[in-house]
Design an enzyme around this catalytic site. Structure first.
Site: not given
Length: 366
Positions: A173, A177, A250, A281, A301, A349, A351
């Protein structure tokens, strides 16, 4: 024996809170318990220097579902935040997701045809027709340069495994672009609650009894005795006493610090995509709500392997763990008085909008 509650909800994350709210609206008596010292699960925010700090990592709400967007906005107004992360590879900056800005920064190309030609040139000799792992999938999508600089190091840090050992579907996914568009999500509705996610959770749990710092498993028999049904949002393998083994996750370590400057990095999210930098990040929280405070708060993180002393964040949906989960799910499907929901209970997972949708669907069906 008269039961004290219609529903005992174990866990005050989004699934538990949405389900509790919907049950409460129908006149059901609910008790929500959580082993942490606060409610809200992983979307909990902590106020530091007047800034809403996402204590368990960046949470950016996005959905194409107008019903879910209206639902969350009925509790708290969401702002217009758009996620446009930056990648830092050995000190050089690139726009994410991969778009014409990224391709210009990498190769100096200025048109979509030039960018496509560059990628085609890089993948033509790879002979990847049926990608067998994440590395092959990524290479076949974006070529060598993007993969080596912006995917490989970050992904291997995140998952603690070589890209060749990770399943291809993880990267399928990936946004690519051929327009100058830094908006990471394509969803029509995006934003952050004005004043933080705690306002959303407080709204969902308004009028509902809540107890924190309570471990369901330490008093399991008691809690099972006081409610007609249980909504369980914790680890499904733990509920069944790990009888088929422990599912893998994880985890993350968050290192947060206050900086004596008004603006540390100029963006909410900067990914560090080289393998050598130990963190993945840096989050600068004030930018989620366009803050103008004199100081700023950042969080680094650090991904890590999960064990019992750490919080589980990401399910490792490889073949071994997926098969183990199927065995637990078979047990769960036969339960009459227990409802399993959320990322840990469904080993998926999700969202945020997907968790809310799942909870609304379950509540409606009941």
């Amino acid at each position: 024996m008269d039961l004290k509650y219609d529903y005992l909800i174990v866990g005050s994350g989004l699934f538990g809170c949405v389900f509790a709210h919907e049950a409460y609206k129908k006149g059901k008596k609910c008790l929500v318990i959580d082993k942490r010292s606060h409610i809200g699960g992983n979307i909990y925010c902590e106020n530091v220097e007047g800034i809403n700090v996402h204590k368990y990592g960046a949470h950016i709400f996005h959905t194409n579902d107008r019903e879910i967007w209206d639902y969350v906005n009925s509790f708290v107004e969401f702002n217009r935040f758009t996620n446009a992360p930056i990648a830092n590879y050995n000190g050089k900056l690139y726009n994410l997701p991969f778009n014409m800005n990224t391709f210009y920064q990498l190769w100096g190309v200025k048109t979509p045809d030039e960018a496509k030609a560059k990628i085609d040139e890089q993948i033509k000799d790879l002979n990847i027709t049926n990608p067998q792992n994440l590395e092959e999938q990524a290479l076949s999508l974006v070529g060598v340069d993007v993969y080596e600089k912006l995917i490989k190091g970050y992904t291997e840090k995140q998952w603690g495994r070589k890209a060749t050992e990770l399943p291809a579907f993880i990267i399928k996914r990936l946004p690519v672009r051929f327009t100058f568009d830094n908006n990471y999500f394509k969803d029509k509705y995006q934003g952050i609650p004005i004043g933080g996610y705690n306002k959303l959770i407080d709204g969902l749990l308004d009028g509902i009894e809540v107890k924190t710092e309570v471990d369901f498993f330490k008093e399991k028999a008691y809690f099972e005795s006081i409610a007609d049904k249980i909504v369980f949002t914790g680890k499904i393998d733990e509920y069944y006493n790990f009888q088929f083994g422990k599912l893998a996750y994880r985890s993350l370590e968050f290192k947060t610090e206050v900086k004596d400057t008004a603006n540390y990095q100029g963006n909410a999210v900067v990914n560090y995509t080289d393998r050598e930098t130990p963190f993945t990040r840096i989050i600068e929280h004030k930018h989620f709500e366009f803050g103008t405070q004199e100081k700023t708060v950042i969080t680094r993180e650090y991904p890590q392997e999960w064990d019992e002393s750490k919080e589980p964040y990401y399910p490792v949906n490889d073949a071994i763990n997926s098969e183990m989960f199927r065995k637990y799910k078979a047990l769960a499907d036969n339960e009459k008085d227990i409802i399993f929901g959320g990322r840990l209970a469904e080993y998926k997972y999700y969202d945020m909008h997907q968790v809310i949708g799942s909870a609304l669907k379950k509540a409606k069906s009941i």
